[in-house]
Design a protein around this motif. Structure first.
Motif, PDB file in Angstrom:
ATOM      1  N   THR A  12      -4.451  -2.503 -12.356  1.00 47.93           N
ATOM      2  CA  THR A  12      -5.844  -3.180 -11.925  1.00 47.93           C
ATOM      3  C   THR A  12      -5.663  -4.550 -11.274  1.00 47.93           C
ATOM      4  OG1 THR A  12      -7.065  -1.855 -13.431  1.00 47.93           O
ATOM      5  CG2 THR A  12      -8.347  -3.911 -12.640  1.00 47.93           C
ATOM      6  N   ALA A  13      -4.926  -5.360 -12.137  1.00 47.68           N
ATOM      7  CA  ALA A  13      -4.808  -6.727 -11.491  1.00 47.68           C
ATOM      8  C   ALA A  13      -3.824  -6.716 -10.169  1.00 47.68           C
ATOM      9  CB  ALA A  13      -3.821  -7.560 -12.583  1.00 47.68           C
ATOM     10  N   ARG A  14      -2.844  -5.825 -10.128  1.00 49.14           N
ATOM     11  CA  ARG A  14      -2.210  -5.637  -8.967  1.00 49.14           C
ATOM     12  C   ARG A  14      -3.156  -5.188  -7.815  1.00 49.14           C
ATOM     13  NH1 ARG A  14       0.177  -0.054  -9.166  1.00 49.14           N
ATOM     14  NH2 ARG A  14      -1.760   0.119  -8.167  1.00 49.14           N
ATOM     15  N   GLU A  15      -3.980  -4.389  -7.915  1.00 51.04           N
ATOM     16  CA  GLU A  15      -4.648  -3.868  -6.825  1.00 51.04           C
ATOM     17  C   GLU A  15      -5.760  -5.165  -6.410  1.00 51.04           C
ATOM     18  OE1 GLU A  15      -4.733  -1.401  -4.570  1.00 51.04           O
ATOM     19  OE2 GLU A  15      -2.833  -0.973  -5.822  1.00 51.04           O
ATOM     20  N   CYS A  16      -6.094  -5.715  -7.446  1.00 50.96           N
ATOM     21  CA  CYS A  16      -7.292  -6.971  -7.205  1.00 50.96           C
ATOM     22  C   CYS A  16      -6.264  -8.111  -6.346  1.00 50.96           C
ATOM     23  CB  CYS A  16      -7.570  -7.863  -8.391  1.00 50.96           C
ATOM     24  SG  CYS A  16      -8.647  -6.743  -9.392  1.00 50.96           S
ATOM     25  N   LEU A  17      -5.138  -8.199  -6.614  1.00 45.54           N
ATOM     26  CA  LEU A  17      -4.473  -9.389  -5.977  1.00 45.54           C
ATOM     27  C   LEU A  17      -3.721  -8.854  -4.704  1.00 45.54           C
ATOM     28  CD1 LEU A  17      -2.473 -10.546  -9.394  1.00 45.54           C
ATOM     29  CD2 LEU A  17      -4.237 -11.890  -7.984  1.00 45.54           C
ATOM     30  N   ARG A  18      -4.304  -7.570  -4.209  1.00 45.12           N
ATOM     31  CA  ARG A  18      -3.691  -7.421  -2.937  1.00 45.12           C
ATOM     32  C   ARG A  18      -4.695  -7.925  -1.998  1.00 45.12           C
ATOM     33  NH1 ARG A  18      -3.766  -1.673  -2.020  1.00 45.12           N
ATOM     34  NH2 ARG A  18      -3.012  -2.311   0.001  1.00 45.12           N
ATOM     35  N   HIS A  19      -5.890  -8.288  -2.426  1.00 45.21           N
ATOM     36  CA  HIS A  19      -6.866  -8.877  -1.694  1.00 45.21           C
ATOM     37  C   HIS A  19      -6.580 -10.325  -1.704  1.00 45.21           C
ATOM     38  CE1 HIS A  19      -9.869  -5.650  -1.469  1.00 45.21           C
ATOM     39  NE2 HIS A  19      -9.468  -5.150  -2.571  1.00 45.21           N
ATOM     40  N   ALA A  76     -11.678  -4.304   3.627  1.00 46.52           N
ATOM     41  CA  ALA A  76     -11.364  -2.898   3.578  1.00 46.52           C
ATOM     42  C   ALA A  76      -9.917  -2.809   4.292  1.00 46.52           C
ATOM     43  CB  ALA A  76     -12.286  -1.796   3.962  1.00 46.52           C
ATOM     44  N   ALA A  77      -9.870  -3.585   5.664  1.00 46.89           N
ATOM     45  CA  ALA A  77      -8.724  -3.254   6.406  1.00 46.89           C
ATOM     46  C   ALA A  77      -7.654  -4.024   5.869  1.00 46.89           C
ATOM     47  CB  ALA A  77      -9.264  -4.240   7.787  1.00 46.89           C
ATOM     48  N   GLY A  78      -7.814  -5.041   5.163  1.00 51.73           N
ATOM     49  CA  GLY A  78      -6.604  -5.784   4.535  1.00 51.73           C
ATOM     50  C   GLY A  78      -6.213  -4.965   3.528  1.00 51.73           C
ATOM     51  N   VAL A  79      -6.534  -3.803   3.017  1.00 53.70           N
ATOM     52  CA  VAL A  79      -5.965  -3.240   1.654  1.00 53.70           C
ATOM     53  C   VAL A  79      -5.597  -1.784   2.062  1.00 53.70           C
ATOM     54  CG1 VAL A  79      -6.737  -4.740  -0.204  1.00 53.70           C
ATOM     55  CG2 VAL A  79      -7.975  -2.872   0.384  1.00 53.70           C
ATOM     56  N   ALA A  80      -6.601  -1.155   3.081  1.00 55.05           N
ATOM     57  CA  ALA A  80      -6.635   0.280   3.098  1.00 55.05           C
ATOM     58  C   ALA A  80      -5.130   0.915   3.192  1.00 55.05           C
ATOM     59  CB  ALA A  80      -7.461   0.763   4.102  1.00 55.05           C
ATOM     60  N   ALA A  81      -4.349   0.031   4.292  1.00 50.54           N
ATOM     61  CA  ALA A  81      -3.224   0.785   4.617  1.00 50.54           C
ATOM     62  C   ALA A  81      -2.076   1.020   3.472  1.00 50.54           C
ATOM     63  CB  ALA A  81      -2.378   0.093   5.848  1.00 50.54           C
ATOM     64  N   GLY A  82      -2.206   0.255   2.601  1.00 50.92           N
ATOM     65  CA  GLY A  82      -1.400   0.078   1.402  1.00 50.92           C
ATOM     66  C   GLY A  82      -2.040   1.333   0.417  1.00 50.92           C
ATOM     67  N   CYS A  83      -3.057   1.771   0.293  1.00 48.31           N
ATOM     68  CA  CYS A  83      -3.640   2.705  -0.736  1.00 48.31           C
ATOM     69  C   CYS A  83      -3.423   4.091  -0.487  1.00 48.31           C
ATOM     70  CB  CYS A  83      -5.137   2.499  -0.597  1.00 48.31           C
ATOM     71  SG  CYS A  83      -5.695   1.056  -1.364  1.00 48.31           S
TER      72      CYS A  83
END
Ligand code: SPD
Length: 294
Positions: free
Chosen positions: A99-106, A260-267
Motif C-alpha cells: 500500500t505504501a509503495r502504491e501511495c508513494l508512486r504519487h 491518474a496520468a501520473g500512475v496509470a501506466a504503471g498499474c
C-alpha cells in the motif's frame, strides 16, 4: 472416510497451503518456507507455484508476489486520485509495504506515516517479499512506526492527514478494532477538509454481513461512502471490496486526470475506466440491503 494427502504437483515437496473459511478451502500449491508465532498472530511465508512467495496471518491469505496488485492498486488509487490534496498520508497496517509503495508512486505525497502493529510482518516482508514494498522502505517520505494503529489515530491531531488508508486483515485478532465506530470517527477527525478515507471492506459474498455493516457505518460517520468491487482470487470467494469515504461529497469516485496520468501506466489492474466500472458494479443484493437499511 479420511483421504490420503494429495501431492500438489510432481514436485514432492509441494503441498496444498489452504485458508479454510466457512467450509471452503482457498489454496495454493507450494511449501511453507518460514513460520513463527509473533506476539500478535501466526505469521507464515510460503513459496507457491502459481503466485510466487506469499504471506498468511493466522492461516488467512494476505498477499502474494504475483497477485498483490489486484488489492493494493484498488485500495490506493481511488483515494489518492480523489482527495483534494495528498501531501500527508497515513496507512494503518499494510506491513508488507504494498500500500505504501502504491501511495508513494504519487509524486504529490510528501510525508507518509505507516503504523503496523506486527514488526515480524514488516521484517519478513522485507526479507521474503521485497518486490511488494519495493522502494518504499528506503523512500525518504516514508516513516514507519511499529505500534498500535488504533492508538495512533486516537492520539493524532485533528485535520492532520489528507488521506487515511486502512490496510488491515479480517476483523478478528489485531484487526478487530479497525471496523468500529470509534475508530472511524477518529479517522474522520484527523482528515483535513477535502480528505479521503479508504479501507479494505471484505468480501460481499464470504463476509456479507461485515461488508454491509462496514459500508453502512462509514456512511453514517462520514456522510458519503461507497464500495468498489474487484477480485483477489486467493481471498475467500475471490470477490473483494474496498470502501472509500469523505465528508464533503463522493470525491473518490472520479479520478483527477493529472494524478491518474501520473500512475496509470504503471498499474496492472487500476485505471480511471476500471475504477468507474468497479464503483458501478454493486451487486443487486447489496444495493437493496443498503437502500433498506436492512
Ligand atoms: N481476508 C484477507 C484480508 C486481507 C486484507 N489485507 C491484506 C494485506 C495486503 N497488504
Amino acid at each position: 472416510m479420511s483421504t490420503p494427502p494429495v501431492p500438489a504437483s510432481s514436485d514432492s515437496s509441494a503441498q496444498w497451503v489452504d485458508e479454510i473459511f466457512d467450509g471452503v478451502r482457498y489454496g495454493l500449491a507450494g511449501r511453507v518456507i518460514a513460520e513463527q508465532q509473533s506476539p500478535f498472530q501466526r505469521v507464515t511465508i510460503i513459496e507457491s507455484e502459481r503466485y510466487g512467495k506469499g504471506l498468511l496471518l493466522d492461516g488467512c491469505w494476505m498477499t502474494a508476489e504475483r497477485q498483490e496488485r489486484h488489492y493494493h492498486e484498488a485500495l490506493v488509487h481511488p483515494a489518492l486520485c480523489g482527495a483534494e490534496r495528498i501531501e500527508r498520508v497515513l496507512v494503518i497496517g499494510g506491513g508488507d509495504g504494498g500500500t505504501a509503495r502504491e501511495c508513494l508512486r504519487h509524486t504529490g505525497v510528501q510525508h507518509l506515516d505507516m503504523v503496523e502493529i506486527d514488526g515480524l510482518v514488516v521484517k519478513w516482508s522485507q526479507e521474503h517479499l521485497p518486490s511488494i514494498g519495493a522502494g518504499c522502505w528506503s523512500d525518504p517520505r516514508f516513516h514507519l512506526t511499529v505500534g498500535d494503529g488504533i492508538a495512533w489515530v486516537r492520539e493524532a491531531e485533528a485535520a492532520s492527514y489528507d488521506v487515511v488508508i486502512v490496510d488491515g486483515s479480517d476483523p478478528a485478532g489485531p484487526a478487530e478494532g479497525l471496523f468500529n465506530r470509534a475508530f472511524f470517527e477518529h479517522c474522520r477527525r484527523i482528515l483535513r477538509p477535502g480528505g479521503v478515507f479508504a479501507t479494505q471492506s471484505e468480501s460481499p459474498e464470504a463476509f456479507r454481513e461485515v461488508h454491509l455493516a462496514t459500508v453502512r457505518l462509514l456512511r453514517e460517520v462520514f456522510g458519503h461512502a461507497d464500495p468498489l468491487y474487484g477480485w483477489v482470487p486467493m481471498y475467500p470467494s475471490g470477490w473483494w471490496s474496498w470502501t472509500f469515504a469523505a465528508v464533503d461529497g463522493p470525491r473518490y469516485r472520479d479520478a483527477q486526470p493529472e494524478r491518474a496520468a501520473g500512475v496509470a501506466a504503471g498499474c496492472e489492474i487500476w485505471s480511471p475506466r476500471w475504477q468507474s466500472g468497479a464503483f458501478e458494479a454493486v451487486p443487486a443484493f447489496v444495493e437493496r440491503a443498503l437502500a433498506d437499511g436492512g
